[in-house]
Write an enzyme that holds these catalytic residues in place. Sequence first.
Site, PDB file in Angstrom:
ATOM      1  N   LYS A   1       0.863  -1.180   0.000  1.00  0.00           N
ATOM      2  CA  LYS A   1       0.000   0.000   0.000  1.00  0.00           C
ATOM      3  C   LYS A   1       0.892   1.220   0.000  1.00  0.00           C
ATOM      4  CE  LYS A   1      -4.464   0.972   0.142  1.00  0.00           C
ATOM      5  NZ  LYS A   1      -5.560   0.159  -0.438  1.00  0.00           N
TER       6      LYS A   1
HETATM    7  P1  NAD Z   1     -12.998   7.634  -2.904  1.00  0.00           P
HETATM    8  O1  NAD Z   1     -12.038   8.688  -2.536  1.00  0.00           O
HETATM    9  O2  NAD Z   1     -13.395   7.473  -4.339  1.00  0.00           O
HETATM   10  O3  NAD Z   1     -14.364   7.818  -2.066  1.00  0.00           O
HETATM   11  C1  NAD Z   1     -14.403   7.898  -0.667  1.00  0.00           C
HETATM   12  C2  NAD Z   1     -15.819   8.328  -0.260  1.00  0.00           C
HETATM   13  O4  NAD Z   1     -15.930   8.254   1.151  1.00  0.00           O
HETATM   14  C3  NAD Z   1     -16.169   9.766  -0.651  1.00  0.00           C
HETATM   15  O5  NAD Z   1     -17.543   9.817  -1.021  1.00  0.00           O
HETATM   16  C4  NAD Z   1     -15.964  10.524   0.661  1.00  0.00           C
HETATM   17  O6  NAD Z   1     -16.732  11.714   0.732  1.00  0.00           O
HETATM   18  C5  NAD Z   1     -16.442   9.490   1.652  1.00  0.00           C
HETATM   19  N1  NAD Z   1     -15.954   9.680   3.013  1.00  0.00           N
HETATM   20  C6  NAD Z   1     -14.692   9.946   3.439  1.00  0.00           C
HETATM   21  N2  NAD Z   1     -14.667  10.040   4.777  1.00  0.00           N
HETATM   22  C7  NAD Z   1     -15.918   9.806   5.211  1.00  0.00           C
HETATM   23  C8  NAD Z   1     -16.535   9.747   6.481  1.00  0.00           C
HETATM   24  N3  NAD Z   1     -15.849   9.945   7.593  1.00  0.00           N
HETATM   25  N4  NAD Z   1     -17.870   9.471   6.546  1.00  0.00           N
HETATM   26  C9  NAD Z   1     -18.591   9.255   5.423  1.00  0.00           C
HETATM   27  N5  NAD Z   1     -18.072   9.293   4.201  1.00  0.00           N
HETATM   28  C10 NAD Z   1     -16.748   9.579   4.097  1.00  0.00           C
HETATM   29  O7  NAD Z   1     -12.392   6.255  -2.344  1.00  0.00           O
HETATM   30  P2  NAD Z   1     -12.744   4.769  -2.791  1.00  0.00           P
HETATM   31  O8  NAD Z   1     -11.751   4.328  -3.805  1.00  0.00           O
HETATM   32  O9  NAD Z   1     -14.222   4.663  -3.072  1.00  0.00           O
HETATM   33  O10 NAD Z   1     -12.375   3.968  -1.465  1.00  0.00           O
HETATM   34  C11 NAD Z   1     -13.293   3.809  -0.385  1.00  0.00           C
HETATM   35  C12 NAD Z   1     -12.859   2.635   0.462  1.00  0.00           C
HETATM   36  O11 NAD Z   1     -12.816   1.450  -0.349  1.00  0.00           O
HETATM   37  C13 NAD Z   1     -11.454   2.753   1.076  1.00  0.00           C
HETATM   38  O12 NAD Z   1     -11.448   2.091   2.313  1.00  0.00           O
HETATM   39  C14 NAD Z   1     -10.591   1.990   0.092  1.00  0.00           C
HETATM   40  O13 NAD Z   1      -9.379   1.532   0.669  1.00  0.00           O
HETATM   41  C15 NAD Z   1     -11.525   0.857  -0.261  1.00  0.00           C
HETATM   42  N6  NAD Z   1     -11.230   0.163  -1.512  1.00  0.00           N
HETATM   43  C16 NAD Z   1     -11.176   0.826  -2.689  1.00  0.00           C
HETATM   44  C17 NAD Z   1     -10.921   0.128  -3.862  1.00  0.00           C
HETATM   45  C18 NAD Z   1     -10.933   0.789  -5.203  1.00  0.00           C
HETATM   46  O14 NAD Z   1     -10.845   0.066  -6.221  1.00  0.00           O
HETATM   47  N7  NAD Z   1     -11.062   2.092  -5.305  1.00  0.00           N
HETATM   48  C19 NAD Z   1     -10.705  -1.255  -3.804  1.00  0.00           C
HETATM   49  C20 NAD Z   1     -10.778  -1.903  -2.584  1.00  0.00           C
HETATM   50  C21 NAD Z   1     -11.051  -1.183  -1.438  1.00  0.00           C
END
Ligand code: NAD
Length: 423
Positions: free
Chosen positions: A113
């Site tokens: 990561k």
């Molecule tokens: P992103 O930046 O696209 O979206 C994050 C979202 O969460 C946004 O809508 C933001 O406003 C919201 N957010 C942030 N803090 C918050 C809070 N305290 N309360 C409520 N909402 C909040 O990120 P993403 O890629 O969608 O990732 C989200 C999660 O999924 C992370 O934990 C990431 O590690 C995990 N993840 C992502 C992927 C991927 O392919 N993008 C794959 C596996 C896991």
Amino acid sequence: MTTTTDVILTDAGPLDDALAQLAGAVEKLGYGSGMHQLLAKPRREMSVSIPLRRDNGDVEVLSGYRVQHNFSRGPAKGGLRFSPHVSLDEVRALAMWMTWKCALLDVPYGGAKGGITIDPTQYSTGELSRVTRRYTSEILPIIGPEKDIPAPDIGTDEQTMAWMMDTFSANVGYTVPSVVTGKPVSLGGSLGRSSATSKGVVHVALAALEYRGLTPSFATAAVQGFGKVGAGSAQFLAEAGVKVVAVGDQYGSIHNSNGLDIPALQAHVAATGTVRGFGDSEPIDAAALLGLEVDLLVPAAVEGVINADNAANIRALIVVEGANGPTTAAADKILAANSVLVVPDILANAGGVIVSYFEWVQGNQAYWWTANEVDERLETRMIQGWRCVLETSIRRELSLREAATVTAVERVADAHLTRGLYP
Ligand code: NAD
């Protein structure tokens, strides 16, 4: 080393949670302290300073990290996060979870990561490009298609991956598409990658509903986070007939007991940057969203949102972890006591790394698959993963998280034992 007999009463950080999960698996598998230490410690860590010239000429120095937790089963793999909350310990936890995720879904990678402590909303596109390029150049010696392959995560996207790929390629003197995944399709990205994590979340969510005897068209859901994972999860749940009654992001949460119009909400978010203020809904606070009486709760934002303080208020029947580490170890125990079925992150959100693997395979072969081929292979792998975890949980009388972690840890330990210890 922590053992499962150390009772966890309060929330620690994500790294403590990750280490506690590992300790539980090690104990169940009967490994000794040597193997435990081998699996607990990252193989390689890099901390870098990133000097950035801001658009106004000022220079600011940011902190960045890349942690490679394990590469016994193949090159390291994991996202790059831009967030003001990034710390080395958070990156360590996320890297360890990536190792288990790759092993559980049987993709031939170890876990890594990366992160930069930055609030990307406060920087221009040009500044973000310079930060990404300097960071890439600093970690260049330890990344590459056969070493460690970054991908998008919170605060980063396919443009970030394009900058990383270009910087790496410019430095080595030829184009290397497979140094990153989640890049634009025009640069060798895979069809279906951008929707892969959320489609995977929904495949296992529907499987979990079926397991609990629930029909999608009679089911309700709440989704926390409306970014790459949350918005897609809401969309594909709605397309499967599930009524999505609430969603939230970092700026606010909204509710409509008749179900939200997700395509209209996506258009609203594209225009305003937040779910807040969406018509045909009423605002609710973030805590209320988590406590709604729904069939599915999908936390798809950040770590630790379901914790010792609020776990007792969760009334969802099933929690499907779109985010990494949304449930603390303390909360896990409370949810289990309340018979809430938790589909763990290393299974639920593995769709992203599965299609990242497909992207890497396609790039290495310079031969691209159709969107249907990608989607079908993704679904097959997610359902195989679900069945494997469910079967292990029933056979060994474990929670789904314990079953998933035990399966993954055993595969990584097997790789270590088979390879042997050098020298
Ligand atoms: P992103 O930046 O696209 O979206 C994050 C979202 O969460 C946004 O809508 C933001 O406003 C919201 N957010 C942030 N803090 C918050 C809070 N305290 N309360 C409520 N909402 C909040 O990120 P993403 O890629 O969608 O990732 C989200 C999660 O999924 C992370 O934990 C990431 O590690 C995990 N993840 C992502 C992927 C991927 O392919 N993008 C794959 C596996 C896991």
